[in-house]
Every structure is written in structure tokens, then in C-alpha cells.
Scaffold this motif. Structure first.
Motif, short mmCIF file in Angstrom:
data_model
loop_
_atom_site.label_atom_id
_atom_site.label_comp_id
_atom_site.label_asym_id
_atom_site.label_seq_id
_atom_site.Cartn_x
_atom_site.Cartn_y
_atom_site.Cartn_z
N PRO A 298 -5.99 0.29 0.95
CA PRO A 298 -5.53 0.83 2.22
C PRO A 298 -5.93 2.31 2.37
CG PRO A 298 -3.74 0.86 0.63
CD PRO A 298 -4.89 0.20 -0.04
N GLN A 460 7.23 -2.78 6.70
CA GLN A 460 5.89 -3.29 6.82
C GLN A 460 5.75 -4.06 8.12
OE1 GLN A 460 5.02 -6.07 3.62
NE2 GLN A 460 6.60 -5.07 2.39
N THR A 462 2.56 -6.27 10.71
CA THR A 462 1.17 -6.67 10.89
C THR A 462 0.82 -6.47 12.36
OG1 THR A 462 1.44 -8.30 9.15
CG2 THR A 462 -0.46 -8.58 10.60
N LYS A 471 -2.55 -5.06 8.17
CA LYS A 471 -1.23 -4.97 7.52
C LYS A 471 -0.92 -3.50 7.25
CE LYS A 471 -0.55 -9.10 4.82
NZ LYS A 471 -0.76 -9.50 3.43
N GLY A 473 1.90 -0.55 5.93
CA GLY A 473 3.09 -0.23 5.14
C GLY A 473 3.53 1.19 5.45
N PHE A 495 -2.25 -3.88 1.74
CA PHE A 495 -2.19 -3.26 3.06
C PHE A 495 -3.58 -2.73 3.42
CE2 PHE A 495 2.15 -2.43 1.38
CZ PHE A 495 2.88 -3.08 2.36
N ILE A 498 -1.49 2.70 5.25
CA ILE A 498 -0.10 3.07 4.94
C ILE A 498 0.18 4.51 5.37
CG2 ILE A 498 0.48 1.46 3.09
CD1 ILE A 498 -0.35 3.42 1.07
#
Ligand code: HC1
Ligand code: SF4
Length: 574
Positions: A298, A460, A462, A471, A473, A495, A498
């Protein structure tokens, strides 16, 4: 359920309730000092070390600390007996007996919980002259001042640093009267792994932990006719500064803030929000670039400097995940000393950039050598919300009654996307608003991603972007950040993007904000105000900010291009 009486009033509460909480239900106030209930963060400091909350329980020979003692069926509690009142007063008198008692000149004057307690408990003399501690103040970090002489061993900072932030910097040192809380072996703060998140400062009841005062530097700059002094204010300031002037938490004071800064004599009054929009242009470009070219995922947002310190110290093997974007206020400084300097015909060395931040770590960030060009720092001085409000008071500004004003042009426009940077989840939501339109070529109609919002420590969600499920976070508070990162490192969490903010609630809960004394509902109100300010904006996507677009057209070229890289990106070192 358990039934008991408190000061003659019947009360029925759940089993496991403390006497202190039971008393609140019948509106009986019991003073506390070391106790700290961080509400939604679900952390309570009930070391019961200060003995300020003691009460009398019928049938018990000794007084009982109400913050930790649980109710029992049929208990008869009195908080207002002479014995209890005297014991509480004595507890405070003992603390004062070896306290420096220099209230007039103390940075916590009028905000100190020990001082308020002495007032509330009617302390009129300090009966014992205890031995005073005589430790040196530690100002090594350039961000936090540690004054052990004012430590009362309540250990709130320890709970914050160790249990919530999981940084493990602070613990009890020495014994008896000489004891205080500090880094192990009492090494200077700058030699510890302190992130300068300032959360220990936010909960210290006295001035044992405060921020380094940079207001004299601002006064000097404002009074130097050779300097062009520019101020920028972070997103989270506008929803908190009113509290310093008796306004309700969550009051939006953007216009008054601009007006007050202008009255203080700044040559230009700007908004870090402009640079937050600029950050999104770069960060969303970097994200799209990483996705299209198989880059590292991520991608982690990089605007929180305490978080950057944390990953550098604690997760040096993961330094390829943060975005290389400088934080918004540093980007602002960089652009001010190049684009703005050229446009205005002012030599960069004669420009002083002052950042007003809710954050203490920003003071340390501004000193990082890689965040300067030709030895001229992007940002010269960082002051907190508390510091700027103190200066406004010194200037005699009647903040609540000011007429609203706007920020200056060229670098003062902002969108709703930039405002939400000030709360947990906001940076990533802002990035998604732009990345969505760039990746799909379609207009994003519903700009509010409510699944990314809230105050849960780790969240979290999506987000569907075209045929891709992105995805996301989010973590706030460094303890939650640690959990999220470990999960990624262990391969249990996957993820694409993030966001991490070091402070509970994000910047609204920053260590430089008006003291909330552990009341998390204040942070919630500031957060709600941030979302309201976003709704108030005509434009809510960063890539619609006209002044930012003009900056690219006239000066930077392409987002994520060569010049942008040179001025707006940075690197990290373990
Ligand atoms: Fe923050 Fe940021 S939002 S880090 O939380 O990215 O401090 O408010 O100014 O730089 O914009 C803080 C707030 C702030 C930066 C922005
Ligand atoms: Fe711990 Fe943060 Fe305080 Fe440093 S600033 S001692 S990391 S709580």
C-alpha cells in the motif's frame, strides 16, 4: 445492578462501576488529578497515586480512592465529610510542598490542573516546606520541554506514551521526592525514540511537559522591517482556536482566524489548506503512478511528522511504503520561497514562513535538514494553536467579535477536500476524491465516503474505482498504527492505500491544540466541525482548486513531474 447511597442519595449502577462514576450519576463532583478517562479511546488511568479523589465509605477504617474502588451492594459513601475534605486538601498541599510554585511565570499558568485544584479545594497555605527538586530542563528536542521539577508523578503521560502510543519512552525515574517521569536513564529527549507527537503534553496536568515556546521568534520577525512574514494555518486550527477565547468546542472560526492574523501584522495570511490540495495533486498522482507501474503498495500518507518519526524508528524495513510527498505545510513553505518569492519579487532569504499547527512534532519536522533548499528552511517557525492564541491575547484582539475575513490571494484558495485533512480518515478521503476522477475519467457525484469516517482506532473500507476495488486502511493513534503495520508486514492485511495519524482523532486532537484535559467529546466536536466546513465549500475536490492549477500551469509543470519532485517531495531514513 448494585444499589448504594452517595451523600444520602440513592443510586443504582452497573456492577463494576467505580464510586467516581456512580457519583457523577447523581451530580456529585469528586475532584481528581491523576485519573484520566479517555472515553472512546477506552483507556483509563486509575493508578490512584495522587489520593485527591478519596471518599469515606461507612465501615471502612481508611479513606478509599473513588477513581479505582468499585461500588458494592449497600455501600454508604460520603464525599463531603470533614475527614474526606481535609484528606483531599492535604494531598494537594503535599504536592505543593515540593513544587516550584512559580505560577506567575509558568507556561501552564491558568491552565494547570494542580493550580485549579488548589483553588477548588481551598488551599490557603502550604504547610510544609519540602525539599525542592533541582533538575535541568530538557529542551534538546526543539519541540517538547521536559521540566522534571514540575512532575507530580500522576503518570498520565506514561499511560499515553506507553499504552496508547506504544512508544515506551516515558517511565518513572528515581525514588521518593526526587522521582519524575522521563526517558529511561534520563537521556535527553532527542536521543530517545520520541516521535514528538505531544500526546504526553496534551495530558500532563502541570507544566512538566510543554511545547518549546517559539512565540518570541514570531514577535522578532513581525518587528523586523526587513522581513516579509507569511503565516499559514493548518486545517485543524479553525475548529479549535475558538476554545482559547471561551467559544464552544467545534465552533468554526476560519474567517475570524484570518482577520486576527492580519491584525497581528503578518504581511500575508494564508491557508495550509491550499497546500493540502497541492499535496493531493501530488499524492494522488503518486498513487496512480504506483498502480499503473506496479509500484509499492500500500501507499501510506506522509503528512503526519510524528508518524514519520515512528516509522523511521520502529519500522525501518517499511520505509518504501510512505508517499514521498512532503507534508502540506512544508510544501507551502517550499512554494512560498520559490513561486511566491519570484511572483512578488522578494528574495527568499527575506521571507519568514510561520506555520500555525495543532501539532508539536511539526516543530521538529521543520528542522529536518532535507526540508530546506540551499540551507534556507522551507518553514522557519512553527507555533501551536495555544501559542498563536496567546499572542493574539497579547495583541488585545477581541477574537470572538471579529468580522470574518478571507485569506490572501495566490495561495489562499482551498476546497473541502483539504479541510478534512484535519481529522482521521480525511487525507485518504481527499485523495480518493481526486484519484477516482483521474482513474475513471468520470465525475464523482457522491464525495462523502462515510465508511472511512468515525473515531474507531482502526478502520477499513473498500472503494470501487472503475473496475478496481481499492482497499483502504486507516489508523489514528500510534498504537493502532503499530497494529495496522504489523498486520501488513505479516501479510495478514492487504491494502492499496493507508492513512495514519499519530494523534487520537487526527490533527484535531493534536498535542498543540487547546487542552482538552482528556475529554474526548471535545475532539469529536472538532471533527464534526471539520466535516461541516467541508460541506460549506463550493468546491470539494482538490484538483478543482484554481490557484493550485495556476501554480502548476505557471510554475511547476506536470503534477509529479520533475520540478514538483524537486520542490514537493522528500525521503526518509532509518
Ligand atoms: Fe495536520 Fe496537515 S492536516 S498534518 O493533520 O497534512 O498538524 O490540521 O497542517 O502539514 O494540511 C497538522 C492539521 C496539517 C500538514 C495539512
Ligand atoms: Fe511519548 Fe509522544 Fe510524548 Fe514522545 S511526544 S514521549 S512519543 S507521548
Amino acid at each position: 445492578k448494585v444499589s448504594l447511597t452517595i451523600n444520602g442519595q440513592d443510586v443504582v449502577v452497573d456492577k463494576g462501576t467505580t464510586i467516581l462514576d456512580a457519583a457523577k450519576q447523581v451530580n456529585v463532583h469528586i475532584p481528581t488529578l491523576c485519573y484520566m478517562d479517555l472515553g472512546e479511546l477506552k483507556f483509563i488511568n486509575k493508578s490512584a497515586s495522587c489520593r485527591v479523589c478519596v471518599v469515606e465509605v461507612q465501615g471502612r477504617p481508611n479513606l478509599v480512592p473513588s477513581c479505582s474502588a468499585e461500588v458494592e451492594e449497600g455501600m454508604v459513601v460520603r464525599t463531603d465529610t470533614i475527614r474526606a475534605i481535609k484528606a483531599r486538601r492535604t494531598a494537594v498541599e503535599l504536592l505543593l510542598s515540593n513544587h516550584p510554585n512559580e505560577c506567575f511565570t509558568c507556561p501552564k499558568n491558568m491552565e494547570c490542573e494542580l493550580q485549579s485544584l488548589a483553588h477548588e479545594l481551598g488551599v490557603r497555605e502550604i504547610k510544609w516546606e519540602g525539599e525542592k527538586m533541582n533538575y535541568e530542563k530538557d529542551t534538546s528536542s526543539g519541540a517538547i520541554v521536559k521540566d522534571p521539577n514540575k512532575c507530580i508523578m500522576c503518570r498520565r503521560c506514561e499511560t499515553m506514551c506507553n499504552d496508547i502510543q506504544t512508544c515506551g519512552i516515558l517511565s518513572g525515574i528515581s525514588r521518593g521526592f526526587d522521582s519524575f517521569v522521563g526517558p529511561a536513564f534520563n537521556i535527553p529527549m532527542n536521543e530517545s525514540s520520541c516521535t514528538y507527537c505531544g500526546q504526553c503534553v496534551a495530558v500532563c496536568p502541570t507544566a512538566a511537559l510543554t511545547e518549546v515556546n517559539h512565540t518570541p521568534k514570531v514577535w522578532d520577525a513581525l518587528n523586523n522591517p526587513d522581513k516579509h512574514v507569511i503565516v499559514q494555518v493548518a486545517p485543524a486550527i479553525r475548529v479549535a482556536i475558538g476554545e482559547m477565547f471561551g467559544m464552544e468546542p467545534g465552533t468554526i472560526a476560519t474567517g475570524k482566524l484570518a482577520a486576527a492574523l492580519r491584525r497581528m501584522g503578518f504581511d500575508a495570511v494564508y491557508d495550509t489548506d491550499f497546500a493540502a490540495d497541492l499535496t493531493i495533486m501530488e499524492e494522488a498522482s503518486e498513487f496512480v503512478h504506483r498502480i499503473k507501474h506496479g509500484g509499492k503498495l500500500p501507499m501510506l500518507t506522509s503528512c503526519c511528522p510524528a508518524w514519520v518519526q515512528f516509522i523511521e524508528h520502529q519500522f525501518p524495513d517499511m520505509l518504501d511504503i510512505p508517499s514521498t510527498c512532503k507534508s502540506p505545510h512544508i510544501m507551502f513553505g517550499s512554494i512560498t520561497k520559490t513561486y511566491y518569492a519570484e511572483k512578488m519579487g522578494i528574495a527568499p532569504e527575506n521571507i519568514v514562513v510561520v506555520s500555525v499547527m495543532p501539532c508539536i512534532a511539526k516543530k521538529a519536522e521543520a528542522k529536518r535538514p532535507e526540508l530546506s533548499h540551499d540551507e534556507n528552511a522551507n518553514v522557519d517557525i512553527v507555533v501551536t494553536t495555544r501559542e498563536i492564541a496567546a499572542m493574539m491575547k497579547e495583541c488585545g484582539i477581541d477574537f470572538p467579535n471579529l468580522e470574518d475575513e478571507d485569506f490572501d490571494k495566490i495561495m489562499g484558495e482551498s476546497t473541502g477536500a483539504s479541510v478534512i485533512f484535519g481529522t482521521t480518515g480525511g487525507v485518504i478521503e481527499a485523495a480518493v476524491r481526486t484519484a477516482y476522477e483521474w482513474l475513471t475519467g468520470e465525475e464523482l457525484k457522491q464525495v462523502e465516503f462515510t465508511q472511512l469516517r468515525g473515531l474507531e482506532g482502526i478502520r477499513q473500507g473498500t472503494v470501487k474505482i472503475g473496475d478496481m476495488d481499492v482497499k483502504i486502511g486507516i489508523a489514528h493513534g500510534l498504537g493502532n498504527a503499530r497494529k495496522l503495520l504489523e498486520c501488513i508486514r505479516d501479510g495478514h492485511c492487504e491494502f492499496q492505500a493507508i492513512e495514519i495519524m499519530a494523534c487520537p482523532g487526527g490533527c484535531v486532537g493534536g498535542g498543540g491544540q487547546p487542552y482538552h484535559h482528556g475529554h474526548m467529546e471535545i475532539i469529536k466536536k472538532r471533527q464534526e466541525a471539520i466535516y461541516q466546513e467541508d460541506r460549506n465549500k463550493a468546491k470539494r475536490k482538490s484538483h478543482e482548486n484554481e490557484e493550485v492549477l495556476r501554480l502548476y500551469k505557471e510554475y511547476l509543470g506536470e503534477p509529479y513531474g520533475e520540478k514538483a519532485h524537486h520542490l514537493l517531495h522528500t525521503h526518509y531514513s532509518p
